[in-house]
Design an enzyme around this catalytic site. Structure first.
Site, PDB file in Angstrom:
ATOM      1  N   LYS A  37       0.834  -1.392   0.012  1.00 46.82           N
ATOM      2  CA  LYS A  37      -0.124   0.107   0.027  1.00 46.82           C
ATOM      3  C   LYS A  37       0.799   1.245  -0.095  1.00 46.82           C
ATOM      4  CE  LYS A  37      -2.989   0.730   3.494  1.00 46.82           C
ATOM      5  NZ  LYS A  37      -3.176   1.985   4.249  1.00 46.82           N
ATOM      6  N   SER A  38       1.886   1.260   0.899  1.00 52.41           N
ATOM      7  CA  SER A  38       2.780   2.467   1.053  1.00 52.41           C
ATOM      8  C   SER A  38       3.311   2.878  -0.299  1.00 52.41           C
ATOM      9  CB  SER A  38       3.701   2.196   2.057  1.00 52.41           C
ATOM     10  OG  SER A  38       3.107   2.123   3.371  1.00 52.41           O
TER      11      SER A  38
ATOM     12  N   GLY B 279      -5.159   7.910   5.320  1.00 51.25           N
ATOM     13  CA  GLY B 279      -4.164   9.038   6.120  1.00 51.25           C
ATOM     14  C   GLY B 279      -2.937   9.232   5.357  1.00 51.25           C
TER      15      GLY B 279
ATOM     16  N   ARG C  81      -8.602  12.309  12.857  1.00 51.01           N
ATOM     17  CA  ARG C  81      -7.017  12.287  12.998  1.00 51.01           C
ATOM     18  C   ARG C  81      -6.404  13.516  12.982  1.00 51.01           C
ATOM     19  NH1 ARG C  81      -6.060   7.095   9.014  1.00 51.01           N
ATOM     20  NH2 ARG C  81      -4.158   7.264   9.943  1.00 51.01           N
TER      21      ARG C  81
ATOM     22  N   SER D 203       7.448   8.971  12.107  1.00 56.49           N
ATOM     23  CA  SER D 203       6.302   8.613  11.276  1.00 56.49           C
ATOM     24  C   SER D 203       6.804   8.843   9.803  1.00 56.49           C
ATOM     25  CB  SER D 203       5.165   9.652  11.886  1.00 56.49           C
ATOM     26  OG  SER D 203       4.272   9.723  10.733  1.00 56.49           O
TER      27      SER D 203
ATOM     28  N   GLN E 120       4.705   9.134   7.481  1.00 54.81           N
ATOM     29  CA  GLN E 120       3.946  10.010   6.776  1.00 54.81           C
ATOM     30  C   GLN E 120       4.395  11.577   6.798  1.00 54.81           C
ATOM     31  OE1 GLN E 120      -0.031   9.197   8.094  1.00 54.81           O
ATOM     32  NE2 GLN E 120      -0.196   7.426   6.892  1.00 54.81           N
TER      33      GLN E 120
ATOM     34  N   ASP F  33       1.398  -1.175  12.084  1.00 53.61           N
ATOM     35  CA  ASP F  33       0.291  -1.458  11.492  1.00 53.61           C
ATOM     36  C   ASP F  33      -0.059  -2.958  11.916  1.00 53.61           C
ATOM     37  OD1 ASP F  33      -0.413   0.779  10.279  1.00 53.61           O
ATOM     38  OD2 ASP F  33       0.662   0.389   8.502  1.00 53.61           O
TER      39      ASP F  33
ATOM     40  N   LYS G 257      -4.989   6.016  14.711  1.00 51.39           N
ATOM     41  CA  LYS G 257      -5.247   5.266  13.485  1.00 51.39           C
ATOM     42  C   LYS G 257      -6.911   5.266  13.075  1.00 51.39           C
ATOM     43  CE  LYS G 257      -0.947   3.797  12.691  1.00 51.39           C
ATOM     44  NZ  LYS G 257      -0.398   4.246  11.436  1.00 51.39           N
TER      45      LYS G 257
END
Length: 428
Positions: free
Chosen positions: A22-23, A94, A122, A167, A169, A315, A342
């Protein structure tokens, strides 16, 4: 809303592949969109989150096509993106919202971005604050901590930023902004988070310097298109690894799975708990390490998971908690406060619902303590729209007596379409 009924499982056997990472899928579309030239993506995850990324970049004027088994992105460069005619909708993703903000902060137009009810809760200040410090103009609820967010792209200046949490992200959003800023931008984390952004930026021609937990990128760079082969997602494979470890007489092969060291914490935990896992055919594809896994049923023991490992398996914590209910002794999970932010509060959700199934598990301020082994009994559980929760409790149901009813099981489609069918197919 879909419901799945899970029964105690027969042995899991055979060979399978899991959906694309996914990332990496998110980043391939994003970087291809702001690069010059045509990017071809193979193995793209056709999950709802990644589809949200495609939708957003189409709204920004990028031509993205699905041709046979490829996603083809006709890149426009940052300067070629156009002002969206409506609000960018990230759905439940996210990753989409936090990374795209780094791009929008330097794009020469106005945009607004929001998502579903989960995204609306979030925290976004961890991204908006560093971007504002680089010169970005961002407005939103709770002083730009909550969506919807409005962004007026401006010329950015480089920044030396130290994050409070590890993180990927947050790091990625700052680096993307830094790519188009004047001067250099550096991000230093308390521990190293997943490095897909650094690897892929390099593949698209960007110059970066990586020193332990510090990444530095030079501004005013131009990306060039690249072909991307997306490996299987190790976070998705984790549910099958756990299932085969827990169900007696299982032996399951999972092919072509990403083995990025910043993501492979689940492998370390399985080994620490006494899991039986062989790693075969290791190789590098599109800059990412890939391997095949062969996992057997095993008797497990408790372990401690803390700060060093947490960024590499955040995760996977819900399904690790399920593993811990069947392990001899105590498993301690700490330094994982990030779980509260999350798709749902994963600490409370996991603890409350596993206890309802008969587990002996308690919540802490930054994790949980699991005492095992305990027999589990099937009951009705909720996913709360969280894909990891839906799949983790499906795995719990495989070793529980009676029926486990997973409500809103369709949430799994975010990262693992056809997960429940595959779970049935591998039972001999």
């Amino acid at each position: 809303m879909t419901t799945q009924v899970i029964q105690r499982a027969r042995p899991l056997t055979g060979a399978v592949s899991v959906p694309g990472d996914k990332s990496i899928s998110h980043r391939a579309v994003m970087f291809g969109s702001i690069a010059h030239g045509t990017t071809r993506i193979r193995g793209f995850l056709q999950g709802e989150d990644c589809k949200s990324t495609i939708h957003c970049f189409r709204q920004l004027g990028v031509n993205i096509q699905e041709v046979a088994d490829e996603i083809v992105v006709l890149g426009k460069g940052l300067e070629g993106l156009t002002e969206p005619k409506s609000q960018l909708d990230v759905g439940n993703s996210g990753t989409t919202i936090r990374l795209i903000m780094g791009i929008l902060a330097g794009a020469p137009f106005f945009s607004t971005v929001a998502g579903d009810a989960s995204i609306a809760k979030r925290p976004m200040a961890r991204v908006t604050e560093p971007l504002v410090s680089m010169g970005a103009q961002i407005w939103g609820r709770d002083e730009a901590n909550l969506t919807p967010l409005a962004i007026r792209g401006t010329k950015l200046h480089g920044k030396d930023y130290t994050t409070r949490v590890a993180s990927a992200q947050v790091k990625s959003s700052i680096l993307l902004a830094g790519l188009f800023a004047d001067g250099q931008t550096s991000v230093t984390e308390p521990s190293r988070s997943r490095d897909h952004t650094e690897r892929m930026l390099g593949a698209f021609g960007a110059k970066l310097d990586v020193q332990d937990t510090r990444v530095t990128i030079a501004g005013n760079q131009t990306l060039q298109s690249a072909d991307v082969n997306v490996p299987g997602d190790i976070s998705s494979a984790a549910f099958l690894l756990a299932a085969a470890t827990l169900v007696p007489d299982s032996k399951l092969r999972i092919n072509e799975t990403g083995m990025n060291p910043t993501r492979a914490g689940i492998i370390d935990v399985l080994k620490a708990m006494g899991g039986q896992l062989n790693i075969e055919n290791e190789r590098i594809e599109s800059g990412e390490p890939v391997a095949d896994f062969v996992v057997h049923y095993a008797n497990l023991v408790g372990t401690t998971i803390d700060r060093e490992l947490i960024p590499r398996l955040i995760d996977e914590i819900p399904v690790i908690a399920v593993l811990a209910t069947q392990a001899e002794g105590t498993t301690i999970i700490k330094d994982a406060e990030e779980l509260k932010y999350k798709e749902t509060n994963r600490i409370d959700t996991v603890v409350n619902q596993l206890n309802a199934m008969g587990a002996n598990i308690e919540a802490t301020s930054d994790g949980m303590i699991v005492h095992g082994p305990t027999p589990l009994t099937g009951c009705e559980v909720e996913s709360f729209g969280d894909h990891r929760i839906a799949m983790a409790f499906a795995v719990a149901g495989l070793v529980a007596s009676g029926e486990t009813i997973v409500n809103d099981a369709g949430a799994a489609d975010v990262s693992f379409p056809n997960f429940f069918k595959l779970l049935q197919d591998v039972q001999s």
